[in-house]
Design an enzyme around this catalytic site. Structure first.
Site, PDB file in Angstrom:
ATOM      1  CG  HIS A  34       8.642 -11.115   7.271  1.00  0.00           C
ATOM      2  ND1 HIS A  34       9.284 -10.090   6.610  1.00  0.00           N
ATOM      3  CD2 HIS A  34       9.433 -12.206   7.125  1.00  0.00           C
ATOM      4  CE1 HIS A  34      10.421 -10.545   6.086  1.00  0.00           C
ATOM      5  NE2 HIS A  34      10.534 -11.827   6.391  1.00  0.00           N
ATOM      6  CG  HIS A  60      10.928 -15.918   2.995  1.00  0.00           C
ATOM      7  ND1 HIS A  60       9.823 -15.110   3.042  1.00  0.00           N
ATOM      8  CD2 HIS A  60      11.812 -15.387   3.879  1.00  0.00           C
ATOM      9  CE1 HIS A  60      10.040 -14.121   3.901  1.00  0.00           C
ATOM     10  NE2 HIS A  60      11.241 -14.276   4.434  1.00  0.00           N
ATOM     11  CG  ASP A  61      11.535 -16.155   7.201  1.00  0.00           C
ATOM     12  OD1 ASP A  61      12.717 -16.478   6.956  1.00  0.00           O
ATOM     13  OD2 ASP A  61      11.174 -14.958   7.305  1.00  0.00           O
ATOM     14  CD  GLU A  64      16.305 -18.412   8.336  1.00  0.00           C
ATOM     15  OE1 GLU A  64      16.703 -18.576   7.169  1.00  0.00           O
ATOM     16  OE2 GLU A  64      16.233 -17.303   8.892  1.00  0.00           O
ATOM     17  CG  ASP A  65      12.016 -18.081  11.335  1.00  0.00           C
ATOM     18  OD1 ASP A  65      13.189 -18.295  11.652  1.00  0.00           O
ATOM     19  OD2 ASP A  65      11.634 -17.036  10.783  1.00  0.00           O
ATOM     20  CG  ASP A 121      13.749 -11.820   3.877  1.00  0.00           C
ATOM     21  OD1 ASP A 121      12.876 -11.449   4.678  1.00  0.00           O
ATOM     22  OD2 ASP A 121      14.653 -12.640   4.187  1.00  0.00           O
TER      23      ASP A 121
HETATM   24  N1  LIG Z   1      13.128  -5.582  11.188  1.00  0.00           N
HETATM   25  C1  LIG Z   1      12.483  -6.511  11.904  1.00  0.00           C
HETATM   26  N2  LIG Z   1      12.829  -7.820  11.795  1.00  0.00           N
HETATM   27  C2  LIG Z   1      12.164  -8.726  12.534  1.00  0.00           C
HETATM   28  C3  LIG Z   1      11.118  -8.339  13.397  1.00  0.00           C
HETATM   29  N3  LIG Z   1      10.626  -9.458  13.969  1.00  0.00           N
HETATM   30  C4  LIG Z   1      11.289 -10.490  13.483  1.00  0.00           C
HETATM   31  N4  LIG Z   1      12.250 -10.073  12.613  1.00  0.00           N
HETATM   32  C5  LIG Z   1      13.176 -10.962  11.900  1.00  0.00           C
HETATM   33  O1  LIG Z   1      14.425 -10.839  12.553  1.00  0.00           O
HETATM   34  C6  LIG Z   1      15.462 -11.192  11.620  1.00  0.00           C
HETATM   35  C7  LIG Z   1      16.577 -10.186  11.755  1.00  0.00           C
HETATM   36  O2  LIG Z   1      17.074 -10.211  13.051  1.00  0.00           O
HETATM   37  P1  LIG Z   1      18.484 -10.834  13.419  1.00  0.00           P
HETATM   38  O3  LIG Z   1      18.760 -10.578  14.844  1.00  0.00           O
HETATM   39  O4  LIG Z   1      19.482 -10.347  12.423  1.00  0.00           O
HETATM   40  O5  LIG Z   1      18.318 -12.377  13.152  1.00  0.00           O
HETATM   41  P2  LIG Z   1      17.798 -13.537  14.111  1.00  0.00           P
HETATM   42  O6  LIG Z   1      16.294 -13.448  14.113  1.00  0.00           O
HETATM   43  O7  LIG Z   1      18.330 -14.765  13.417  1.00  0.00           O
HETATM   44  O8  LIG Z   1      18.363 -13.340  15.463  1.00  0.00           O
HETATM   45  C8  LIG Z   1      14.857 -11.192  10.219  1.00  0.00           C
HETATM   46  O9  LIG Z   1      14.811 -12.554   9.814  1.00  0.00           O
HETATM   47  P3  LIG Z   1      14.817 -13.037   8.297  1.00  0.00           P
HETATM   48  O10 LIG Z   1      13.540 -12.605   7.680  1.00  0.00           O
HETATM   49  O11 LIG Z   1      15.134 -14.479   8.314  1.00  0.00           O
HETATM   50  O12 LIG Z   1      15.918 -12.224   7.546  1.00  0.00           O
HETATM   51  P4  LIG Z   1      17.500 -12.103   7.724  1.00  0.00           P
HETATM   52  O13 LIG Z   1      17.866 -12.652   9.069  1.00  0.00           O
HETATM   53  O14 LIG Z   1      18.045 -12.870   6.596  1.00  0.00           O
HETATM   54  O15 LIG Z   1      17.700 -10.638   7.614  1.00  0.00           O
HETATM   55  C9  LIG Z   1      13.450 -10.609  10.451  1.00  0.00           C
HETATM   56  O16 LIG Z   1      12.447 -11.158   9.619  1.00  0.00           O
HETATM   57  C10 LIG Z   1      10.779  -6.951  13.516  1.00  0.00           C
HETATM   58  O17 LIG Z   1       9.894  -6.542  14.248  1.00  0.00           O
HETATM   59  N5  LIG Z   1      11.493  -6.082  12.752  1.00  0.00           N
HETATM   60 MN   LIG Z   2      12.236 -13.227   6.074  1.00  0.00          MN
END
Ligand SMILES: Nc1nc2c(ncn2[C@@H]2O[C@H](COP(=O)(O)OP(=O)(O)O)[C@@H](OP(=O)(O)OP(=O)(O)O)[C@H]2O)c(=O)[nH]1
Ligand SMILES: [Mn+2]
Length: 178
Positions: A34, A60-61, A64-65, A121
Site C-alpha cells: 500500500h 505515511h501509515d 498510525e499502524d 492514499d
Molecule cells: N481498500 C482497502 N483498504 C484496506 C485494505 N487493507 C487495509 N486497508 C486499510 O483500511 C483502511 C480503511 O478501512 P477503515 O475501516 O475505514 O479504517 P480502519 O482500518 O481504521 O478500521 C485504510 O487505511 P488508511 O490507509 O489509513 O486510510 P483511511 O483510513 O484514511 O482511508 C486502508 O489502507 C484492503 O484490503 N482494501
Molecule cells: Mn494509507
C-alpha cells in the site's frame, strides 16, 4: 545523501515496520504494497518529483499502524518528512467516528504536500476496494467508504488535477454526486 538512497531508506524503514501487517483482502497482501503503491501514484500518475512528498507517502501509515513514533521519523528523516506524516496521521485516541469526521474537517486546512499524500492514499484505497472487498465488509460498508472518501476529497480539491479527475471517475461509477 542522494535522492535514490533517501527513498530506499524510507522503503526499507517502512517495510521493516509493516513486516507483520497484512491488507484486509482475502489473499492477505503484505501491507507494504500500500505505501509503495501510494508513492507510485504520486510519481507515475500525479507527476510529483518532490522527494519529501514521496518519502512521506512511503512512511505515511507507520505511526498510525505500527509502533513508530514521530520522534523516530524526525530523527531518521528530518522535520519536513515527519511533519507531512503527522498531518496525514489519524489521532488514534479518538473514536473511529470522530476520526472519520476529523479527516473531513481537517482536509481543507492541510498543507499542499500533505494534500498530495492524502489524495494518493484515497485513490489507492478506492481502487483496492474496486479490485476486491476486504474480508468481512458488506457492499453497504464499501459504498459508505466511497461516500466518506468523496467528502474528504472535496476538501482536497485544487491540489492535483490528474488525481482529482481519476477520483471523480471512481465516484461517478458509484453514482456519487460531486
Ligand atoms: N481498500 C482497502 N483498504 C484496506 C485494505 N487493507 C487495509 N486497508 C486499510 O483500511 C483502511 C480503511 O478501512 P477503515 O475501516 O475505514 O479504517 P480502519 O482500518 O481504521 O478500521 C485504510 O487505511 P488508511 O490507509 O489509513 O486510510 P483511511 O483510513 O484514511 O482511508 C486502508 O489502507 C484492503 O484490503 N482494501
Ligand atoms: Mn494509507
Amino acid at each position: 545523501m542522494n535522492h535514490v538512497s533517501e527513498l530506499i531508506r524510507c522503503t526499507d524503514f517502512a517495510a521493516i515496520k509493516h513486516k507483520d501487517q497484512r491488507r484486509k483482502d482475502i489473499e492477505a497482501t503484505p501491507y507494504i504494497n500500500h505505501p509503495i503503491g501510494v508513492a507510485k501514484i504520486l510519481t507515475e500518475e500525479a507527476g510529483i518529483t518532490d522527494i519529501p512528498v514521496i518519502q512521506a507517502a512511503l512512511l505515511h501509515d507507520t505511526v498510525e499502524d505500527t509502533d513508530t513514533s514521530f520522534e523516530e521519523l524526525n530523527q531518521h528523516f528530518g522535520p519536513e518528512v515527519c511533519g507531512i506524516v503527522k498531518e496525514v496521521t489519524d489521532d488514534k485516541t479518538l473514536s473511529k467516528m470522530e476520526r472519520k469526521q476529523q479527516q473531513i474537517n481537517h482536509a481543507p486546512h492541510a498543507s499542499y504536500k500533505a494534500k498530495l499524500v492524502k489524495l494518493a492514499d484515497k485513490l489507492y484505497n478506492l481502487r483496492d476496494l474496486r479490485r476486491c472487498t476486504p474480508c468481512g465488509w458488506t457492499a453497504e460498508r464499501v459504498q459508505e467508504y466511497f461516500v466518506w472518501s468523496s467528502k474528504v476529497v472535496a476538501g482536497l480539491r485544487g491540489t492535483n488535477r490528474k488525481m482529482e479527475d481519476t477520483l471523480d471517475d471512481l465516484f461517478k461509477e458509484r453514482d456519487i454526486i460531486i
